[in-house]
Write a protein that holds these residues in place. Structure first.
Motif, PDB file in Angstrom:
ATOM      1  N   LEU A  23       0.826  -1.207   0.000  1.00 42.77           N
ATOM      2  CA  LEU A  23       0.000   0.000   0.000  1.00 42.77           C
ATOM      3  C   LEU A  23       0.868   1.268   0.000  1.00 42.77           C
ATOM      4  O   LEU A  23       0.431   2.324  -0.451  1.00 42.77           O
ATOM      5  N   HIS A  24       2.059   1.172   0.531  1.00 45.39           N
ATOM      6  CA  HIS A  24       3.083   2.229   0.481  1.00 45.39           C
ATOM      7  C   HIS A  24       2.548   3.615   0.803  1.00 45.39           C
ATOM      8  O   HIS A  24       2.806   4.577   0.072  1.00 45.39           O
ATOM      9  N   GLY A  25       1.810   3.708   1.904  1.00 44.63           N
ATOM     10  CA  GLY A  25       1.411   5.022   2.401  1.00 44.63           C
ATOM     11  C   GLY A  25       0.233   5.661   1.702  1.00 44.63           C
ATOM     12  O   GLY A  25      -0.144   6.788   2.065  1.00 44.63           O
ATOM     13  N   SER A  26      -0.389   4.995   0.725  1.00 44.38           N
ATOM     14  CA  SER A  26      -1.497   5.606  -0.012  1.00 44.38           C
ATOM     15  C   SER A  26      -2.776   5.587   0.814  1.00 44.38           C
ATOM     16  O   SER A  26      -3.365   4.538   1.058  1.00 44.38           O
ATOM     17  N   ASP A  27      -3.212   6.764   1.215  1.00 44.12           N
ATOM     18  CA  ASP A  27      -4.447   6.909   1.969  1.00 44.12           C
ATOM     19  C   ASP A  27      -5.640   6.334   1.217  1.00 44.12           C
ATOM     20  O   ASP A  27      -6.481   5.644   1.790  1.00 44.12           O
ATOM     21  N   VAL A  28      -5.711   6.650  -0.070  1.00 45.73           N
ATOM     22  CA  VAL A  28      -6.836   6.219  -0.884  1.00 45.73           C
ATOM     23  C   VAL A  28      -6.894   4.701  -0.978  1.00 45.73           C
ATOM     24  O   VAL A  28      -7.956   4.096  -0.845  1.00 45.73           O
ATOM     25  N   VAL A  29      -5.747   4.077  -1.174  1.00 43.33           N
ATOM     26  CA  VAL A  29      -5.716   2.620  -1.290  1.00 43.33           C
ATOM     27  C   VAL A  29      -6.137   1.968   0.027  1.00 43.33           C
ATOM     28  O   VAL A  29      -6.904   0.997   0.040  1.00 43.33           O
ATOM     29  N   GLY A 274       3.545 -10.517  -2.216  1.00 43.84           N
ATOM     30  CA  GLY A 274       3.488  -9.162  -2.765  1.00 43.84           C
ATOM     31  C   GLY A 274       4.839  -8.783  -3.328  1.00 43.84           C
ATOM     32  O   GLY A 274       5.438  -9.531  -4.087  1.00 43.84           O
ATOM     33  N   HIS A 275       5.327  -7.571  -2.949  1.00 51.14           N
ATOM     34  CA  HIS A 275       6.690  -7.128  -3.232  1.00 51.14           C
ATOM     35  C   HIS A 275       6.914  -6.680  -4.676  1.00 51.14           C
ATOM     36  O   HIS A 275       7.461  -5.605  -4.912  1.00 51.14           O
ATOM     37  N   ILE A 276       6.531  -7.506  -5.641  1.00 51.80           N
ATOM     38  CA  ILE A 276       6.753  -7.153  -7.046  1.00 51.80           C
ATOM     39  C   ILE A 276       5.460  -6.556  -7.596  1.00 51.80           C
ATOM     40  O   ILE A 276       4.533  -7.271  -7.983  1.00 51.80           O
ATOM     41  N   HIS A 277       5.404  -5.238  -7.644  1.00 49.15           N
ATOM     42  CA  HIS A 277       4.161  -4.528  -7.943  1.00 49.15           C
ATOM     43  C   HIS A 277       3.600  -4.858  -9.318  1.00 49.15           C
ATOM     44  O   HIS A 277       2.385  -4.947  -9.495  1.00 49.15           O
ATOM     45  N   GLU A 278       4.475  -5.004 -10.301  1.00 48.92           N
ATOM     46  CA  GLU A 278       4.024  -5.168 -11.681  1.00 48.92           C
ATOM     47  C   GLU A 278       3.703  -6.613 -12.041  1.00 48.92           C
ATOM     48  O   GLU A 278       3.396  -6.915 -13.189  1.00 48.92           O
ATOM     49  N   SER A 279       3.764  -7.512 -11.053  1.00 49.88           N
ATOM     50  CA  SER A 279       3.618  -8.929 -11.364  1.00 49.88           C
ATOM     51  C   SER A 279       2.365  -9.530 -10.717  1.00 49.88           C
ATOM     52  O   SER A 279       2.419 -10.552 -10.044  1.00 49.88           O
ATOM     53  N   ARG A 280       1.219  -8.874 -10.948  1.00 51.68           N
ATOM     54  CA  ARG A 280      -0.037  -9.461 -10.497  1.00 51.68           C
ATOM     55  C   ARG A 280      -0.256 -10.792 -11.217  1.00 51.68           C
ATOM     56  O   ARG A 280      -0.134 -10.872 -12.438  1.00 51.68           O
ATOM     57  N   GLY A 281      -0.545 -11.823 -10.437  1.00 49.39           N
ATOM     58  CA  GLY A 281      -0.776 -13.113 -11.068  1.00 49.39           C
ATOM     59  C   GLY A 281      -0.930 -14.229 -10.052  1.00 49.39           C
ATOM     60  O   GLY A 281      -0.768 -14.034  -8.856  1.00 49.39           O
ATOM     61  N   PRO A 293      -1.366 -10.013  -5.710  1.00 51.36           N
ATOM     62  CA  PRO A 293      -2.359  -9.096  -6.279  1.00 51.36           C
ATOM     63  C   PRO A 293      -1.758  -7.904  -7.010  1.00 51.36           C
ATOM     64  O   PRO A 293      -2.465  -7.204  -7.729  1.00 51.36           O
ATOM     65  N   GLY A 294      -0.434  -7.677  -6.855  1.00 52.49           N
ATOM     66  CA  GLY A 294       0.200  -6.531  -7.495  1.00 52.49           C
ATOM     67  C   GLY A 294      -0.095  -5.237  -6.753  1.00 52.49           C
ATOM     68  O   GLY A 294      -0.745  -5.229  -5.705  1.00 52.49           O
ATOM     69  N   SER A 295       0.366  -4.123  -7.289  1.00 50.10           N
ATOM     70  CA  SER A 295       0.156  -2.831  -6.640  1.00 50.10           C
ATOM     71  C   SER A 295       0.269  -1.687  -7.645  1.00 50.10           C
ATOM     72  O   SER A 295       1.142  -1.701  -8.523  1.00 50.10           O
ATOM     73  N   GLU A 296      -0.651  -0.723  -7.526  1.00 52.53           N
ATOM     74  CA  GLU A 296      -0.561   0.559  -8.231  1.00 52.53           C
ATOM     75  C   GLU A 296      -0.858   1.663  -7.212  1.00 52.53           C
ATOM     76  O   GLU A 296      -1.686   2.529  -7.433  1.00 52.53           O
ATOM     77  N   PHE A 297      -0.144   1.606  -6.095  1.00 53.29           N
ATOM     78  CA  PHE A 297      -0.403   2.540  -5.006  1.00 53.29           C
ATOM     79  C   PHE A 297      -0.229   3.989  -5.452  1.00 53.29           C
ATOM     80  O   PHE A 297      -0.948   4.886  -4.992  1.00 53.29           O
ATOM     81  N   GLY A 298       0.733   4.247  -6.339  1.00 59.63           N
ATOM     82  CA  GLY A 298       1.022   5.614  -6.772  1.00 59.63           C
ATOM     83  C   GLY A 298      -0.120   6.259  -7.523  1.00 59.63           C
ATOM     84  O   GLY A 298      -0.228   7.483  -7.581  1.00 59.63           O
ATOM     85  N   GLU A 299      -1.015   5.425  -8.095  1.00 62.32           N
ATOM     86  CA  GLU A 299      -2.180   5.933  -8.813  1.00 62.32           C
ATOM     87  C   GLU A 299      -3.434   5.900  -7.947  1.00 62.32           C
ATOM     88  O   GLU A 299      -4.530   6.203  -8.416  1.00 62.32           O
ATOM     89  N   HIS A 303      -5.245  -2.857  -5.496  1.00 61.35           N
ATOM     90  CA  HIS A 303      -5.125  -4.218  -6.034  1.00 61.35           C
ATOM     91  C   HIS A 303      -5.275  -5.167  -4.852  1.00 61.35           C
ATOM     92  O   HIS A 303      -4.529  -5.059  -3.872  1.00 61.35           O
ATOM     93  N   SER A 304      -6.209  -6.086  -4.930  1.00 65.03           N
ATOM     94  CA  SER A 304      -6.404  -7.039  -3.849  1.00 65.03           C
ATOM     95  C   SER A 304      -6.904  -8.361  -4.408  1.00 65.03           C
ATOM     96  O   SER A 304      -7.225  -8.463  -5.601  1.00 65.03           O
ATOM     97  N   SER A 305      -6.962  -9.350  -3.543  1.00 67.86           N
ATOM     98  CA  SER A 305      -7.459 -10.670  -3.937  1.00 67.86           C
ATOM     99  C   SER A 305      -8.496 -11.122  -2.923  1.00 67.86           C
ATOM    100  O   SER A 305      -8.246 -11.090  -1.720  1.00 67.86           O
TER     101      SER A 305
END
Length: 322
Positions: A23-29, A274-281, A293-299, A303-305
């Motif tokens: 989640l890297h600090g994203s309030d929205v996420v 987790g850890h690898i944000h671009e590797s949802r799968g 589940p991947g991550s797009e915290f910056g946007e 991303h969850s499962s």
């Protein structure tokens, strides 16, 4: 977010798990994650690590209701817009005067302390929100730290009534045993919590050996298993820039061989990573379903499962993005 429903077939009781990581600090996420827990009628929420943000931006107070942010001078309304933007993307900020800006630029200790204060403050805000939404519900939000999280955040999480630390413990979740570990194999960035593969493997095995019935267990390890659909990341050159060939970024496997081997050896029911944000799968290691589940915290995108366990099996799993 799309809504998915599964029928309750079979004689066993269903356990509905909502899992997210990075989640890297994203309030929205974080807010979306709490909302999704209720929307999807989850029995338990799990955060797999990396709750801390990655950047701190000083906001210079100029006086007279004016502030300088990103080389722009704004008033109070503009400042609020920047705050909202930063909080959504996981960026911390601190409002300082000119003297304090200079001190942050020249004194690493003061910069580190400012970063620490901002990190703790946002996590405490999350705790207040989680406690408000879920206190008295019987719901736990099992929260681990990842490689980017300093360990003092464990003590902050323990202030919560509903968020609970899990690393190094065996947690019973509806009759399924879960073990958790947030350290990862070495990265190019020398983050807070990294271990060489041999040490990582020893720690994982020590925990796994305490499980009473591995075939009904959950491995909540921040590092994904090596050589799977969960650990693809850009190949980096000596300057840590992605390697590009034929106009496309070259991808490579960067997960943990120790995580893969321990999964093979103990064959848990489920591996959540987790850890690898671009590797949802998702993938299979023997009989074990593993997923990231991947991550797009910056946007500000969650991303969850949603994972449904029933009759000692993974009845269904679905990636949720929104």
């Amino acid at each position: 977010m799309g809504l998915f429903n599964w029928g309750k077939s079979g004689s066993g009781k269903q356990l509905r798990i909502l899992f997210a990581s990075d989640l890297h600090g994203s309030d929205v996420v974080f807010r979306k994650f709490l909302n999704a827990g209720k929307m999807y009628k989850a029995d338990v929420l799990i955060i797999g690590g990396d709750v801390a943000g990655k950047a701190l931006i000083p906001i210079l107070e100029l006086g007279g209701g004016k502030y300088q942010v990103d080389d722009k001078v704004v008033g109070s309304e503009g400042l609020e817009e920047y705050k909202k933007k930063f909080r959504s993307s996981g960026i911390y900020y601190t409002i300082v005067d000119k003297k304090e800006v200079d001190e942050l630029s020249s004194d690493k200790e003061k910069l580190d302390n400012a970063f620490k204060d901002a990190m703790i403050e946002r996590l405490r805000e999350w705790i207040r929100l989680a406690d408000e939404r879920y206190k008295g519900s019987g719901m736990h939000i099992y929260t681990n730290l990842g490689n980017d999280d300093p360990t003092y955040l464990f003590d902050v999480i323990k202030e919560s009534d509903v968020m609970r630390t899990v690393e190094g413990e065996i947690i019973d979740i509806g009759g399924y045993e879960m073990i958790s570990f947030g350290y990862v194999n070495p990265t190019p960035w020398n983050t807070h919590r990294e271990m060489k593969e041999e040490e990582l493997g020893l720690n994982l095995k020590k925990m796994a050996e305490k499980i009473s019935e591995p075939s009904r267990s959950i491995f909540n390890f921040h590092a994904p298993p090596y050589g799977t659909n969960l650990d693809n990341a850009p190949l980096l050159d000596s300057t840590l820039k992605p390697v590009v060939k034929g106009g496309e970024i070259v991808m490579t496997h960067v997960g943990s061989s120790s995580v893969k081997e321990i999964t093979k050896e103990f064959s848990p029911l489920l591996g959540i990573h987790g850890h690898i944000h671009e590797s949802r799968g998702f993938d299979k290691i023997g009989k074990t379903l593993v997923l990231n589940p991947g991550s797009e915290f910056g946007e500000g995108i969650l991303h969850s499962s949603l994972i449904i366990l029933e009759d000692n099996k993974v009845k269904a799993h679905q990636f949720i993005i929104g």
